[in-house]
Design a protein around this motif. Sequence first.
Motif, short mmCIF file in Angstrom:
data_model
loop_
_atom_site.label_atom_id
_atom_site.label_comp_id
_atom_site.label_asym_id
_atom_site.label_seq_id
_atom_site.Cartn_x
_atom_site.Cartn_y
_atom_site.Cartn_z
N LYS A 46 1.02 -1.23 -0.08
CA LYS A 46 0.02 0.08 0.14
C LYS A 46 0.81 1.20 -0.04
CE LYS A 46 -0.71 -0.19 5.14
NZ LYS A 46 -1.81 -0.46 6.01
N SER A 47 0.43 2.08 -0.78
CA SER A 47 1.18 3.54 -0.76
C SER A 47 -0.02 4.72 -0.41
CB SER A 47 1.65 3.85 -2.05
OG SER A 47 0.94 3.88 -3.13
N LEU A 48 0.65 5.77 0.04
CA LEU A 48 -0.23 6.89 0.71
C LEU A 48 0.42 7.97 -0.10
CD1 LEU A 48 -2.20 8.06 2.55
CD2 LEU A 48 -0.29 8.44 4.17
N HIS A 49 -0.51 8.57 -1.00
CA HIS A 49 -0.36 9.84 -1.72
C HIS A 49 -1.05 10.96 -0.86
CE1 HIS A 49 0.76 8.14 -5.66
NE2 HIS A 49 0.93 7.19 -4.70
N ALA A 50 -0.37 11.92 -0.30
CA ALA A 50 -0.94 12.88 0.40
C ALA A 50 -0.77 14.26 -0.36
CB ALA A 50 -0.82 13.17 1.92
N ASN A 51 -1.66 15.27 -0.41
CA ASN A 51 -1.68 16.41 -1.21
C ASN A 51 -2.23 17.55 -0.42
OD1 ASN A 51 -0.51 15.36 -3.99
ND2 ASN A 51 -2.24 14.09 -3.60
N GLY A 52 -1.44 18.58 -0.32
CA GLY A 52 -2.53 19.76 0.17
C GLY A 52 -3.71 20.10 -0.71
N GLY A 53 -4.63 20.68 0.06
CA GLY A 53 -5.99 21.10 -0.63
C GLY A 53 -7.01 20.61 -0.12
N GLY A 54 -8.25 21.05 -0.52
CA GLY A 54 -9.63 20.32 0.09
C GLY A 54 -9.90 19.12 -1.12
N HIS A 55 -11.09 18.57 -0.77
CA HIS A 55 -11.71 17.55 -1.09
C HIS A 55 -11.74 17.62 -2.87
CE1 HIS A 55 -13.85 13.73 -0.97
NE2 HIS A 55 -14.81 14.23 -1.87
#
Length: 80
Positions: A46-55
Motif C-alpha cells: 500500500k502507498s499513501l499519496h497526500a496532497n495539500g488542498g481540499g476534497h
Amino acid sequence: MAVNEWLTRPAARVTVPVEFLVQWDDEEVPRDGAMRIFEALATTEKSLHANGGGHHQVPHFEIDSAIRFFTRHLGTGSMS
C-alpha cells in the motif's frame, strides 16, 4: 464522513495492492479518519499519496498515477 468500524473493519480484510489518496485539508473526509482507514488496510502493498488542498482539489498528476497503478496491477484491459 465519520470513520468508524463500518469502514475500518472492512479495510482490515483488504489484501490487494492499494494506492490511497488523501487531500490533507479535506473538508469532507477528516485526515485522522483517512489515516485510520489506511492503517487498517491489511495489504502489505500500500502507498499513501497526500496532497495539500481540499476534497475537490486533487492534483491532475494523481490521475496519471492512478492510471499507472491500475495498468500495473490490472493490465491494459485489452481483450484478445
